[in-house]
Design an enzyme around this catalytic site. Structure first.
Site, PDB file in Angstrom:
ATOM      1  N   GLU A  81       9.814  -3.488  10.640  1.00 49.75           N
ATOM      2  CA  GLU A  81      10.183  -2.195  10.056  1.00 49.75           C
ATOM      3  C   GLU A  81      10.691  -1.241  11.125  1.00 49.75           C
ATOM      4  O   GLU A  81      10.018  -0.993  12.130  1.00 49.75           O
ATOM      5  CB  GLU A  81       8.982  -1.578   9.335  1.00 49.75           C
ATOM      6  CG  GLU A  81       9.319  -0.260   8.655  1.00 49.75           C
ATOM      7  CD  GLU A  81       8.272   0.197   7.659  1.00 49.75           C
ATOM      8  OE1 GLU A  81       8.461   1.271   7.052  1.00 49.75           O
ATOM      9  OE2 GLU A  81       7.264  -0.521   7.468  1.00 49.75           O
TER      10      GLU A  81
ATOM     11  N   ASP B  73       0.822  -1.203   0.000  1.00 42.69           N
ATOM     12  CA  ASP B  73       0.000   0.000   0.000  1.00 42.69           C
ATOM     13  C   ASP B  73       0.860   1.258   0.000  1.00 42.69           C
ATOM     14  O   ASP B  73       0.350   2.370  -0.081  1.00 42.69           O
ATOM     15  CB  ASP B  73      -1.000   0.005   1.149  1.00 42.69           C
ATOM     16  CG  ASP B  73      -0.351  -0.112   2.525  1.00 42.69           C
ATOM     17  OD1 ASP B  73       0.887  -0.150   2.618  1.00 42.69           O
ATOM     18  OD2 ASP B  73      -1.102  -0.164   3.526  1.00 42.69           O
TER      19      ASP B  73
END
Length: 291
Positions: free
Chosen positions: A207, A66
């Protein structure tokens, strides 16, 4: 490449050399790579041509992320991306991969608002991405998502989880900041990672997590390969946004990015150099690309 595709005048992909033989990347093969210590090389992809080039270059996994909201649509975050848009881009990537050797593993992002309401909503959204051609879906966060992961896995949907900096909730996190610096945050990340593996997640993106913590979590997850982005070289694999690693971006280059187009003669060569650097452990360099 089919004869019809070869005659197409736009976006054709004539191979400079015969395609290297490669068996299709599958979930069992990814787990085997994790077990024998071979690093997994992942890139994002959003269209047919770049997806085909990445497959040709030997990338193991493509994430239809996304992140397209930021790099393709110019949005300030990923929050505005819709499920319909994710399905469209997934279909584009799948078509491109099928025009070459078609061996790469394809992961589709579940966008914000497509899985938060209920497990049943998550199932409908995941089914749409799978029907668009994804082999696996990705969702963000721990805690309440654990039962959603279990629900999807029990129904035959391979799931990639995502912890650390979760871009869909960046406003709640206070910005794009490293996660897991405090002992409390680090312990919560460990608990969530283990719970996600137990729920059936078979891949986990970490992340912007401190390198030592990401390496520790990786060692605790024998059945769930970790894929790092800004989390050091101790993870089972790496992912970068394709535009970032090609030096194409609209803002500041993140610390964890290396421009692989520097010194490369083509996009394919840059992607192949990325794969080689991930596989041999020269990227990322913890002194340069991690916290």
């Amino acid at each position: 490449m089919t004869e019809a595709a070869a005659r197409t005048p736009y976006g054709t992909l004539p191979a400079a050399a015969p395609l290297p033989p490669r068996k299709p990347v599958s979930l069992p093969r990814l787990l085997e790579m994790r077990q024998r210590g071979e690093k997994i090389a992942m890139l994002t992809a959003y269209d047919a041509t770049f997806a085909a080039v990445a497959d040709h270059a030997g990338v193991d996994c493509l994430l239809v992320g996304d992140s397209l909201g930021m790099v393709c649509q110019g949005r300030p975050s990923t929050v505005g991306v819709t499920l319909e848009e994710m399905c469209y881009h997934t279909e584009c990537v799948v078509r491109g991969v099928r025009r070459v050797q078609g061996t790469v593993w394809i992961i589709g992002d579940l966008p914000f608002g497509s899985y938060q309401t209920s497990r049943e909503e998550a199932m409908r959204s995941a089914a749409a991405l799978m029907q668009a051609g994804a082999h696996m879906v990705k969702l963000e966060g721990g805690g309440w998502t654990i039962e959603t992961v279990r629900f999807l896995v029990e129904r035959g949907i391979p799931v990639c989880a995502h912890l650390g900096l979760t871009p869909q909730t960046v406003h709640a996190l206070g910005g794009y900041r490293v996660q897991g610096r405090s002992s409390e945050q680090a312990e919560q990340l460990r608990r969530d990672a283990l719970a996600l593996q137990d729920a059936g997640a078979t891949m986990l993106v970490l992340e912007m997590v401190p390198a030592a913590l990401a390496a520790d979590i990786t060692q605790q997850l024998p059945r769930c390969p970790t894929i790092g982005i800004g989390s050091g070289n101790g993870t089972a694999g790496q992912v970068l946004v394709m535009h970032d690693m090609l030096g194409i971006h609209l803002g500041k280059t993140p610390k964890f990015v290396h421009n692989f187009m520097e010194g490369a003669s083509s996009v394919r060569d840059a992607m192949a150099a990325y794969v080689t650097a991930v596989k041999n452990g020269t990227f990322p360099d913890n002194a340069l690309h991690a916290w």
